[in-house]
Each structure stands twice: as structure tokens, then as C-alpha cells.
Design a protein around this motif. Structure first.
Motif, short mmCIF file in Angstrom:
data_model
loop_
_atom_site.label_atom_id
_atom_site.label_comp_id
_atom_site.label_asym_id
_atom_site.label_seq_id
_atom_site.Cartn_x
_atom_site.Cartn_y
_atom_site.Cartn_z
N TYR A 73 12.39 7.08 -14.04
CA TYR A 73 11.29 7.45 -13.16
C TYR A 73 10.22 8.26 -13.89
O TYR A 73 9.07 8.33 -13.44
CB TYR A 73 11.83 8.25 -11.97
CG TYR A 73 12.39 7.41 -10.86
CD1 TYR A 73 12.20 6.03 -10.81
CD2 TYR A 73 13.11 7.99 -9.81
CE1 TYR A 73 12.71 5.26 -9.79
CE2 TYR A 73 13.62 7.23 -8.78
CZ TYR A 73 13.43 5.86 -8.77
OH TYR A 73 13.94 5.10 -7.73
N THR A 75 8.66 7.44 -16.30
CA THR A 75 7.61 6.54 -16.76
C THR A 75 6.60 6.22 -15.65
O THR A 75 5.52 5.71 -15.93
CB THR A 75 8.20 5.22 -17.29
OG1 THR A 75 8.86 4.54 -16.22
CG2 THR A 75 9.19 5.50 -18.42
N VAL A 76 6.98 6.50 -14.38
CA VAL A 76 6.10 6.16 -13.26
C VAL A 76 5.90 7.34 -12.31
O VAL A 76 5.22 7.20 -11.29
CB VAL A 76 6.65 4.95 -12.46
CG1 VAL A 76 6.64 3.70 -13.32
CG2 VAL A 76 8.05 5.22 -11.91
N ASP A 77 6.46 8.49 -12.63
CA ASP A 77 6.34 9.67 -11.78
C ASP A 77 4.87 10.06 -11.64
O ASP A 77 4.21 10.40 -12.62
CB ASP A 77 7.14 10.82 -12.41
CG ASP A 77 7.17 12.06 -11.52
OD1 ASP A 77 6.39 12.14 -10.57
OD2 ASP A 77 7.99 12.95 -11.81
N PRO A 78 4.31 10.02 -10.42
CA PRO A 78 2.88 10.34 -10.27
C PRO A 78 2.56 11.79 -10.58
O PRO A 78 1.41 12.10 -10.94
CB PRO A 78 2.60 10.02 -8.80
CG PRO A 78 3.93 10.16 -8.12
CD PRO A 78 4.94 9.68 -9.14
N ARG A 81 2.11 11.40 -14.29
CA ARG A 81 1.05 10.48 -14.66
C ARG A 81 -0.33 10.96 -14.23
O ARG A 81 -1.33 10.73 -14.91
CB ARG A 81 1.32 9.10 -14.04
CG ARG A 81 2.55 8.41 -14.56
CD ARG A 81 2.83 7.11 -13.82
NE ARG A 81 1.97 6.02 -14.27
CZ ARG A 81 2.03 4.79 -13.76
NH1 ARG A 81 2.86 4.52 -12.77
NH2 ARG A 81 1.23 3.85 -14.21
N GLN A 102 0.50 3.71 -6.72
CA GLN A 102 1.19 2.44 -6.77
C GLN A 102 2.52 2.56 -6.02
O GLN A 102 3.06 3.65 -5.84
CB GLN A 102 1.44 2.05 -8.23
CG GLN A 102 0.18 1.89 -9.04
CD GLN A 102 0.46 1.62 -10.51
OE1 GLN A 102 1.61 1.44 -10.91
NE2 GLN A 102 -0.58 1.63 -11.32
N CYS A 104 5.52 2.01 -6.90
CA CYS A 104 6.56 2.68 -7.67
C CYS A 104 6.37 4.19 -7.68
O CYS A 104 7.34 4.96 -7.64
CB CYS A 104 6.60 2.14 -9.10
SG CYS A 104 5.05 2.30 -10.02
N GLU A 105 5.10 4.64 -7.67
CA GLU A 105 4.82 6.07 -7.63
C GLU A 105 5.17 6.65 -6.26
O GLU A 105 5.74 7.74 -6.15
CB GLU A 105 3.34 6.33 -7.94
CG GLU A 105 2.93 5.96 -9.35
CD GLU A 105 1.45 6.16 -9.59
OE1 GLU A 105 1.09 6.85 -10.56
OE2 GLU A 105 0.64 5.61 -8.79
#
Length: 248
Positions: A73, A75-78, A81, A102, A104-105
């Protein structure tokens, strides 16, 4: 442990784990018991075991940690990011309003809440050469107040970040101790610590706003920091100005 105790203890440790434990202990005073530290735009070689880049250290409920790492996670944790888009501390709850997240976020935020992480606060930490790090705080309690504690958490994050930099890159630590600030530069930084603007500091010291900015910029340059907050924290850590509880 309060912020003053954290500064005192942080000056005496050379261990990332001990320093991170201090951070968690101090944040827990205000019920923010879950803490994550990450290096977002560069590879930090010093990190706790089981923390893949960009994570450096993490304390959260064990089941959530397991899921977060196994499902990658990070890699996609808002929170990670989107942190560089904020100029200062932000609430996790602000993310859906500030950005079109997104799916995933959105899933990461939803599952974090389901794991018990509430009232999250992100503190982006901007350094030289475009380096950006992040400290994220969350609580397991509904009544934790992120707005009331924002200033305290921001100061705590910067103190930790600078102390960690000295541990991770000790070769630069010796030169830091030789910094010398003028009395006027110290005065300006002290009032920065009280939350005063350049205009307000100028009125207090009976000088122009431009003169205040000149002294603050000189202090930031001498300290090798990127902004006022970082300069204030580093000056306190080096013992160049006295710590005040009002910085908390």
C-alpha cells in the motif's frame, strides 16, 4: 513525554529506533499513538527493519502493518503520494476534497479507518536539493483533536526530522555545531517560534519588515536549512536559542 523532554532526549541518542520511540512517546501524549516516517523523493539508507522504501519507520496496529506491507500500500497511499502538494501540515480527511483520488487510494484510506486509524495528520518536511520527507500521525481514539494539536505535531515532526538527519548522516554533524548567529538573528528566530510574522516581528523589534526577512534568511542560510520552521528547530537543537514551551 512533552516536546521539551523530546528535544532533550533526542540530543542524546544516536539510534534511529530510540529516536523513533521517543517520537511515538511524545505524540502519544496527545493520543496520536500511530506514527509513520518516510523519505518520499530520495533513498534513505537508514531505516527500521521490514520498512521498504519510501518508509523509514512505522508504528501502527500489527494487522494493519502486515496488510500495508504485504499489499504494498505504500506505493499507492495517498497520504504519501499527495503530501508534496501541501505546503504544511494537512488532515487525511482533506485529501478527497483537495484531490480526485484513484480507487486504490480511496481503498487505502477506507481500510486504514477500518483498522482503527483516525484523525490522521500528515506533516511534509522539505529539505535541500528537493528532498521531501513525511511524518504521519494518527490516533486510535475518536476524540483526538488534530486541529488543536497541529502546531505541536508540526514542531515535533521537525525536531525528529533534524535529529534523524544527524544520525543518518553524522559526517555533517560536526560542522553544524560551529554555526554562529548574531543576536538579531536569534531574536528574529525566537519570535518566529512565537508564531509571529515578519511584519509583527518588525514592530516588536522596531525595525522594518525587510530587515526582519534579511536576518531570518541569513539565519536559515547559516543553519543550512530550507525554511523558517526548520531553521528554528535546528537552532534550538544546536543550543543557539533557548527552547520555549510556546513552540510546542
Amino acid at each position: 513525554m512533552n516536546l521539551f523532554s523530546f528535544v532533550e532526549c533526542a540530543n542524546q541518542t544516536q539510534s534511529l529506533k530510540a529516536l523513533f520511540d521517543l517520537l511515538v512517546s511524545c505524540a502519544s501524549v496527545e493520543a496520536f499513538t500511530e506514527v509513520t516516517y518516510g523519505a518520499l523523493t530520495f533513498a534513505e539508507p537508514l531505516r527500521l527493519p521490514e520498512c521498504p522504501p519510501p518508509l523509514v519507520a512505522m508504528k501502527a496496529p500489527p494487522d494493519w502493518c502486515h496488510s500495508y506491507l504485504v499489499r504494498r500500500y505504500y506505493t499507492v497511499d495517498p497520504v504519501l503520494r499527495r503530501a508534496p502538494t501541501f505546503g504544511g501540515p494537512f488532515l487525511w480527511d482533506e485529501l478527497p476534497n483537495e484531490h480526485q483520488l484513484q480507487p486504490c487510494e480511496q481503498r487505502v484510506l477506507r481500510e486504514a479507518r477500518e483498522a482503527g486509524l483516525k484523525n490522521g495528520v500528515g506533516v511534509p518536511l522539505f529539505g535541500p536539493s528537493g528532498r521531501i520527507s513525511l511524518i504521519s500521525f494518527a490516533s486510535l481514539f475518536d476524540d483526538a483533536d488534530p486541529q488543536r494539536n497541529m502546531k505541536h505535531l508540526n514542531a515535533l515532526a521537525w525536531h525528529f526530522h533534524i535529529a534523524f538527519a544527524e544520525i543518518a548522516r553524522p559526517s555533517g554533524g560536526g560542522s553544524n555545531r560551529k554555526v554562529s548567529l548574531s543576536e538579531r538573528e536569534k531574536d528574529c528566530l525566537r519570535w518566529v517560534g512565537e508564531g509571529k510574522s515578519s511584519w509583527e516581528i518588525g514592530k516588536i523589534l522596531n525595525v522594518s519588515e525587510n530587515t526582519v526577512n534579511f536576518h531570518v534568511k541569513n539565519a536559515i542560510r547559516k543553519l543550512g536549512t530550507a525554511n523558517r520552521t526548520q531553521g528554528l528547530v535546528k537552532a534550538i537543537r544546536l543550543g543557539l536559542i533557548e527552547f520555549s514551551e510556546s513552540y510546542a
